[in-house]
Design an enzyme around this catalytic site. Structure first.
Site, mmCIF file in Angstrom:
data_model
loop_
_atom_site.group_PDB
_atom_site.id
_atom_site.type_symbol
_atom_site.label_atom_id
_atom_site.label_comp_id
_atom_site.label_asym_id
_atom_site.label_seq_id
_atom_site.Cartn_x
_atom_site.Cartn_y
_atom_site.Cartn_z
ATOM 1 C CB CYS A 1 -17.759 -12.082 -17.826
ATOM 2 S SG CYS A 1 -16.403 -11.432 -18.921
ATOM 3 C CG HIS B 1 -20.289 -15.357 -20.187
ATOM 4 N ND1 HIS B 1 -20.760 -13.978 -21.056
ATOM 5 C CD2 HIS B 1 -18.696 -15.143 -20.485
ATOM 6 C CE1 HIS B 1 -20.531 -13.045 -20.306
ATOM 7 N NE2 HIS B 1 -18.992 -13.164 -20.547
ATOM 8 C CD GLU C 1 -24.212 -14.501 -19.294
ATOM 9 O OE1 GLU C 1 -23.628 -14.098 -19.889
ATOM 10 O OE2 GLU C 1 -23.834 -15.234 -18.658
#
Length: 514
Positions: A79, A167, A169
């Site tokens: 990001c 993202h 994660e």
């Protein structure tokens, strides 16, 4: 030598989540401020740049010297990290009016690129950005797009460098773990040697070297972190560890004795101190939640210090501080995000050195270590419980009678959770991150019990699901369970005539009411 991934934190709310995902790949990682990359650390095998609340164009935006690691190690920008890498190397990042928040689909994925090995061509990702990368550095090429953003992912042609606008994660990026595995294991070459067994073996050895024959004091809370910390220390130094468990009178029903029995069953040397009279006296008439916390914290330190000073040959104070405690207690800007009771130094007059065996572990890793140490599952799976105990689950001032009411209601609720079996054979308790009852002692409601009109207190039940308590959703408990618990609390707990269920999530609400 233990391999290490460095995660540079640019202030994202999900930086810790990146760390947890890397650890889940059995790889050690360390989260550091964006400008604190370690020099000449031979254990580093790769670098990840996190997201950020800032735009790269903001005056106060966090920036670092990419030359410290680009070209020396494999690098992954996420990001803001992707935007900053582009911005710093001649690319363009602009406010185009095309913002992406939430789910998106990757298109035109270069499946030959190692970062996307094993990916589906139409893969869901989670976006959260206002700025857009409109041009990438000359030595880079686009490797994935979305319907709205052309440079959703790019890679360098000359260096082991990848950047993704999404993202990986977060849970909503369906193949995010695969992407991180491709980077950490395949690209960086992690041997995946970080495990509970290796942690226990290494830590016990280091504790023996660090502590020698010195005596250590540890304050126990009954929670997972301090319990695992005590068991680990006990394996390393045995009877040279003295544990102190303070009862402030606001623990769960019969918890003091239950926890004392559990600790003694583990072979720990534990001193139990009933200091409830002092706590109740000092809390009399206090209804402000922050004041309650301060009084309980102050009294706890006084009681603990008085007991600790009796152990005149002690040289160390051990704490169950875990990695998120240390990360959250001081932000990268120097502003306190969350004060934690285990972080902030020792009382000057104690003159003890600090020992923190769990300081590199996340909460789920602490539980895995507990299982490696063969601790009882009931201790390992315990829900988080606030340090001030039921004092911050009673709205209003604190009295012994109010604590008694809440203890009885809470005990019915929690034990029913243990007893309720889900379709997969697990208990309802094990499917919830945290649960507890709250006494609304500042409110009375009208009820009818038998032929009598009552005017008593309502109890609110709270249960949430979460991974790390940074965010939490209210747990969708079975209706038959809720009906049974409500009926039992109202029938058996004198002083309660109404039961409610809290269906708010975090954010905007917190898990605890106070």
């Amino acid at each position: 030598m233990q391999q290490k991934i460095i995660i540079l934190d640019f202030g994202s709310q999900t930086t810790q989540l990146i760390g947890r995902r890397v650890r889940e790949l059995d790889t050690f990682c360390e989260i550091l401020p964006y400008n604190k990359f370690p020099k000449d650390d031979p254990s580093v095998i790769g670098v990840i740049l996190s997201g950020s609340p800032y735009s790269v164009h903001d005056k106060e935006a966090f920036k670092c010297n990419l030359d410290n690691f680009v070209g020396r190690y494999p690098v992954l920008g996420i990001c803001y990290g992707a935007q900053f890498i582009s911005y710093a190397n001649g690319g363009k990042v602009e406010q185009t009016g095309t913002r992406e928040y939430g789910r998106a689909r990757l298109t035109s994925i270069d499946l030959d690129d190692p970062i996307f090995k094993g990916f589906d061509q139409d893969s869901q990702v989670w976006m959260s950005h206002g700025d857009t990368i409109t041009a990438i550095p000359d030595d880079c090429q686009v490797i994935a797009s979305t319907a709205d953003v052309h440079f959703a992912a790019y890679a360098s042609k000359s260096n082991p460098l990848w950047a993704v606008q999404f993202h990986p994660e977060v849970f909503h990026t369906t193949q995010g773990t695969l992407l991180l595995k491709n980077f950490v294991v395949d690209i960086c070459g992690s041997k995946q040697e970080w495990s509970p067994a290796s942690f226990v073996e290494t830590t016990v050895r280091e504790l023996k070297e660090q502590l020698g024959n010195d005596r250590v004091i540890l304050g126990l809370s009954g929670g997972v972190d301090s319990s695992v910390c005590a068991t680990l220390l006990n394996r390393a130094i045995g009877k040279n560890l003295t544990c102190i468990f303070v009862d402030h009178g606001m623990l769960r029903k019969n918890e003091f004795q239950k926890v004392m029995d559990a600790y003694q069953g583990l072979g720990l040397n534990v001193i139990g101190v009933d200091a409830s009279d002092q706590f109740f006296k000092d809390l009399e008439g206090v209804d402000d939640p922050e004041q309650k916390r301060k009084i309980i914290g102050r009294d706890f330190v006084e009681v603990f210090n008085a007991e600790a000073k009796k152990i005149t040959d002690a040289k160390w104070l051990a704490q169950g501080t875990i990695y998120p405690d240390r990360i959250e207690s001081l932000s990268i800007t120097g502003m306190t995000i969350k004060s934690h009771h285990n972080v902030g130094g020792l009382p000057e007059d104690m003159k003890l050195q600090l020992c923190e065996p769990l300081k590199w572990l996340f909460k789920d890793e602490v539980r895995r270590v507990g299982r490696q140490l063969e601790m009882p599952e009931r201790l390992i799976k315990r829900h988080p419980f606030p340090g001030p105990g039921l004092a911050v689950r009673i709205l209003g001032d604190i009295t012994r009678e109010k604590v008694r009411i809440l203890q009885d209601a809470d005990d019915i609720y929690i034990e029913a959770m243990h007893d309720y079996t889900m379709p997969d054979g697990t208990s309802l308790y094990d499917n919830v991150w945290q649960a507890g009852a709250v006494l609304l002692s500042t409110i009375r409601s009208v009820g009818v019990m038998g032929d009598e009109r009552t005017y008593e207190h309502p109890v609110a039940l709270r249960a949430v699901t979460s991974k790390d308590a940074m965010t939490a959703d209210w747990a969708h408990l079975p209706y038959d369970f809720m009906a049974k618990v409500s009926n039992e609390i109202i029938n058996k707990v004198k002083g309660v005539n109404r039961v409610c269920y809290d269906i708010s999530s975090k954010p905007p609400s917190t898990i605890e009411w106070e």
